[in-house]
Design an enzyme around this catalytic site. Structure first.
Site, PDB file in Angstrom:
ATOM      1  CE  LYS A  53      -3.740  -2.510   2.158  1.00  0.00           C
ATOM      2  NZ  LYS A  53      -4.334  -3.018   3.390  1.00  0.00           N
ATOM      3  CD  GLN A  97      -3.060  -4.594   6.504  1.00  0.00           C
ATOM      4  OE1 GLN A  97      -2.972  -3.625   5.754  1.00  0.00           O
ATOM      5  NE2 GLN A  97      -3.711  -5.693   6.139  1.00  0.00           N
ATOM      6  CG  ASP A 120      -9.930  -0.249   4.735  1.00  0.00           C
ATOM      7  OD1 ASP A 120      -9.684  -0.389   3.529  1.00  0.00           O
ATOM      8  OD2 ASP A 120      -9.240  -0.745   5.643  1.00  0.00           O
TER       9      ASP A 120
END
Ligand code: NDP
Length: 287
Positions: A53, A97, A120
């Site tokens: 990422k 994460q 997200d």
């Protein structure tokens, strides 16, 4: 033989467009959009995802801020870290994460992230907005799937879409996006009876169950749009999807491969959401 649609190629095109946009932002004198990535512990898979990422951010001129915390970090400390990022005006998107170490509560952390930095798309406010048809952040993999369908020249309106898998991350939200695109949607799961029969009626088949090469040709309608979301490691170390690519490719109209299919699009849509968060914040600055 189906047309194989590579998410990896589409992803490069979308990233090139974002890179140009960010160059323009910088030329106008503004800072680059910034994604903060919080990693607790050093789980090798998570370390590698986070690295991917951050590399993707760098490639398009987006700033990434890495916040690495030890595995023994407690809830209070993690909450405080996220709250600081919420207040930080130079951070546009926050990604924690997952999976977190088992002593930490993932749901609580999702709810600590400010909904306007929740790139997200997992915060209950954004989930609610998805179901109410309001603007908000959508989860990245479902967004990537919708982009791939566009690339396949698929117009979901009036088509039968079957989504197999009902997770909050993939199955449920993609079913909702397909419904918003006016498809007639059936959601299947582990208790569904006659799964093969239902799938074989699908004009659009979304396979998101995490079972290696489960969907053989008998599950597929001739000419269907087949999106393989699964990522599975076989015993002999190969990376395969949920779809039995070799048998399905001769029956489907369009199919995504694994790897190089949905996976790269997930990261790309994370970048896209972060850029959107930046743009919303700077809406009044003439961007
Ligand atoms: P989950 O494990 O959260 O959900 C799996 C879903 O599949 C559940 O709804 C389950 O049903 C259903 N299911 C399991 N087995 C069967 C079966 N035999 N028949 C029908 N339905 C079944 O997984 P995720 O949604 O998080 O992920 C799904 C797959 O996608 C995984 O392989 C994952 O690695 C991959 N993935 C890929 C991403 C990408 O970027 N390409 C991103 C995220 C995930 P029930 O609800 O009844 O238990």
């Amino acid at each position: 033989m189906a047309e194989i649609v590579y998410g990896s190629e589409l992803s490069e095109e979308l990233k090139a467009a974002m890179k140009k946009k960010i160059e323009k932002i910088r030329e106008s004198g503004l800072r680059a959009p910034c994604l903060a990535v919080v990693l607790v512990g050093d789980n090798p898979a998570s370390v590698s995802y986070v690295r991917g990422k951050e590399k993707a951010c760098a490639a398009i001129g987006m700033t990434s801020r890495h916040i690495g915390l030890p595995a023994e970090t407690d809830m209070e400390e993690l909450r405080k870290t996220v709250e600081e990022l919420n207040r930080d005006d130079t951070v546009d998107g926050i990604l924690v994460q997952f999976p977190l170490p088992s002593h930490l509560d993932q749901n609580e952390i999702i709810q600590t992230i400010s909904p306007d930095k929740d790139v997200d798309g997992l915060h209950p406010v954004n989930v609610g907005k998805l179901y109410m048809g309001e603007d908000g952040f959508r989860p990245c993999t479902p967004l990537g799937i919708m982009e791939i369908l566009k690339r396949m020249n698929c117009h979901p309106e009036g088509l039968n879409a079957v989504v197999v898998g009902r997770s909050q991350l993939v199955g449920n939200p993609v079913a909702r996006l397909l419904q918003d695109a006016n498809a007639t949607v059936t959601i299947c799961h582990s208790r569904t009876r006659n799964l093969a029969e239902i799938c074989a009626r699908a004009d659009i088949l979304i396979a998101a169950i995490g079972r290696p090469e489960f969907f053989t040709a008998e599950y597929v309608k001739p000419g269907a749009y087949v999106i393989d979301v699964g990522i599975n490691r076989t015993e002999d170390g190969r990376l395969v999807g949920d779809v039995d690519f070799d048998s399905v490719k001769d029956k489907a109209g369009y199919i995504t491969p694994v790897p190089k299919g949905v996976g790269p699009m997930t990261i790309t849509m994370l970048l896209d959401n972060t850029l959107r968060a930046f743009e919303v914040k700077h809406d009044n600055t003439g961007l």
